[in-house]
Design an enzyme around this catalytic site. Structure first.
Site, PDB file in Angstrom:
ATOM      1  N   CYS A  52     113.540  89.109  10.908  1.00 52.49           N
ATOM      2  CA  CYS A  52     114.309  88.568  11.756  1.00 52.49           C
ATOM      3  C   CYS A  52     114.069  86.980  12.202  1.00 52.49           C
ATOM      4  O   CYS A  52     114.936  86.204  12.206  1.00 52.49           O
ATOM      5  CB  CYS A  52     114.480  89.413  13.120  1.00 52.49           C
ATOM      6  SG  CYS A  52     114.889  91.115  12.575  1.00 52.49           S
TER       7      CYS A  52
ATOM      8  N   ASP B  58     121.093  88.122   9.402  1.00 53.30           N
ATOM      9  CA  ASP B  58     119.894  87.626   9.359  1.00 53.30           C
ATOM     10  C   ASP B  58     118.984  87.970   8.135  1.00 53.30           C
ATOM     11  O   ASP B  58     118.122  87.530   7.563  1.00 53.30           O
ATOM     12  CB  ASP B  58     118.881  87.573  10.710  1.00 53.30           C
ATOM     13  CG  ASP B  58     118.676  89.082  11.195  1.00 53.30           C
ATOM     14  OD1 ASP B  58     119.333  90.071  10.360  1.00 53.30           O
ATOM     15  OD2 ASP B  58     118.095  89.247  12.098  1.00 53.30           O
TER      16      ASP B  58
END
Length: 512
Positions: free
Chosen positions: A71, A315
């Protein structure tokens, strides 16, 4: 499906009859980036409105990847246009990661603000935002609604730091339909669009949903693999079967690195949990899909759609049993690194499909070109607008994958003691070089599920040698040096043959 049909009809009517709002007179287009969390490429099956209103109305990239599938580093790449070895965010926690590791003075919103844009962020930011230090509005943002960790991963009871004020929405244990996080973020985005209707200043909207990432259970502790969907969507996919390609619970992992070889085959209870979580993840994306439909509809109703670029992506991906990995990301394999990427906007023909190999390092350069803005950092990626406008355009630029951490509590790899790796991906090959000596090489044309590593195959020796050199170069590259092409078709040979060094000609147009 009925909702989608009605929405498409409404948009068509708006295009014929004109908007009820006066179209804004702007010299520059608006730009919207919608990012989900842990969404795989295959998860787009659950999002018909997004596919229709962004992909079918613009361009779909079928080979989009993230460089560092975790992330925080991935989002830093989005905001800087740089690989992790250049922007320095190498993990989700300090000292080598987390929000503190990002030099926010040199990021996309700063560059866009300098170019005359109003900049709006709504939703998830980098890991650790507001967790170890009091939240504040990062540089470059004119309108800020940032989710505070760890409440970021709560669909109820989450906290948003909004232009200097912390607001709490609901209670974790009370599933109030009116306060479901995805829906609240959607409404804030619609408010931002309405606020700019008829204005002269263009806007950049970064809308970051947490779905389908695991939710915090209990509040402020660890994350779990599933997430609560909106109450109206609970059970929608109760019988949906989990897609199982040949990589699921891979039978022979003797060619894999030690991190994977130590994994056991999936036990029945683990397989059942994977199916349960898969369904909950898909259900959580239904609210995101509705939010995309509402946002496109609001842009159309306010006369701003034709002058707005919209990008939709994730992401990173997520493992769901492939290669015996029950959950997580971080590794360079396809389920972890391949993500959806859809772009619509001025000059992009509806229904364009690009097979160009692209990455999240290209997001910032794409936004900058669309906005006519300039970065003050070398850009490791390049704009994707030429590829969105011409689906036949091709290059031979490779992508670098990086795994630069020793493992931390948030990486969720489920592989134990994770070590550093670097990898290169071309249109045909994935080559992984691990610290400690392990190697992997996959011929993706012949082995798209990455089942048989060819790193020790003498027929691929020339390929492995060249890709090893390219990895060494890319792991230290910056700016244009990261874009040097390598042949799409590297030579392979049968035993005893002398390989040709000439790459096969591509049938697609070549980028200049």
């Amino acid at each position: 499906m009925r909702t989608l049909v009605l929405l498409l009809a409404a948009l068509a009517a708006a295009g014929i009859a004109g908007s009820s709002e006066e179209p804004p007179r702007r010299a520059k287009p608006n730009v919207v980036v919608i990012m989900t969390d842990d969404q795989t490429y295959r998860d787009m099956e659950a999002m018909p409105q997004t596919r229709a209103l962004i992909g079918a109305a613009g361009a779909t990239f079928s080979h989009s990847y993230v460089s560092y599938p975790l992330c925080c580093p991935s989002r830093a790449t989005y905001l800087t246009g740089q690989y992790a070895h250049n922007h320095g965010v190498r993990s989700t926690v300090p000292p080598d990661g987390g929000v503190e590791a990002l030099d926010a003075e040199h990021t996309l919103p700063v560059w866009l603000q300098a170019a005359g844009y109003d900049t709006i962020h709504i939703g998830k930011y980098l890991n650790g935002y507001g967790l170890r230090h009091a939240p504040k509005v990062p540089p470059g943002w004119t309108d800020w609604h940032g989710a505070i960790d760890k409440s970021t991963y709560q669909m109820w009871g989450y906290k948003l730091y909004e232009n200097g004020v912390t607001n709490t929405y609901g209670d974790y244990y009370t599933a109030d339909p009116a306060l479901y996080q995805t829906d609240v973020l959607r409404e804030k985005a619609l408010e931002a669009v309405r606020a700019h209707a008829g204005g002269e200043r263009p806007f950049f909207l970064s809308l970051a949903f947490v779905a389908p990432h695991g939710e915090v259970v209990p509040p402020s502790t660890s994350t779990q693999p599933h997430i609560r969907p909106a109450p109206r969507h609970a059970g929608r996919f109760a019988t949906l079967p989990l897609p199982r390609d040949p990589a699921f619970d891979e039978l022979d992992i003797s060619d894999k690195p030690p991190e994977v070889r130590r994994l056991r085959t999936l036990r029945p209870g683990v397989s059942s949990r994977i199916v349960r979580d898969f369904r909950a993840r898909r259900e959580s994306l239904l609210a995101v899909d509705e939010a995309v439909g509402a946002l496109v509809g609001e842009l159309a109703a306010t006369g701003q759609l034709d002058s707005t670029y919209i990008l939709f992506t994730s992401d990173n991906g997520f493992f769901q049993g492939e290669h015996r990995i029950a959950k997580g990301k971080y590794l360079a394999y396809e389920p972890s690194t391949r993500v959806p990427l859809l772009i619509r906007g001025p000059g992009i023909r509806a229904g364009t499909v690009s097979g160009e190999l692209v990455a999240n390092v290209d997001l910032a350069p794409t936004v900058l070109e669309a906005a006519g803005a300039t970065a003050d950092l070398p850009q490791d990626g390049r704009s994707l607008l030429p590829y969105a406008r011409d689906g036949s355009l091709r290059s031979e630029r490779p992508i670098l994958h990086e795994g630069l951490v020793g493992g931390d509590v948030d990486d969720e790899t489920a592989t134990g003691r994770v070590r550093v790796y670097y990898a290169i991906r071309t249109a045909r090959y994935l080559y992984v070089k691990w610290r400690g000596g392990a190697r992997e090489l996959y011929d993706l044309r012949r082995d798209p599920h990455e089942l048989r590593s060819r790193h020790a195959d003498p027929r691929y020796a020339a390929v492995a040698d060249q890709l090893s050199l390219e990895v060494k170069r890319l792991r230290e590259c910056a700016g244009e040096d990261c874009q040097v092409p390598v042949p799409t078709q590297l030579p392979t040979r049968r035993a005893g043959e002398v390989p040709s060094t000439a790459p096969a000609a591509s049938r697609a147009r070549t980028a200049t």
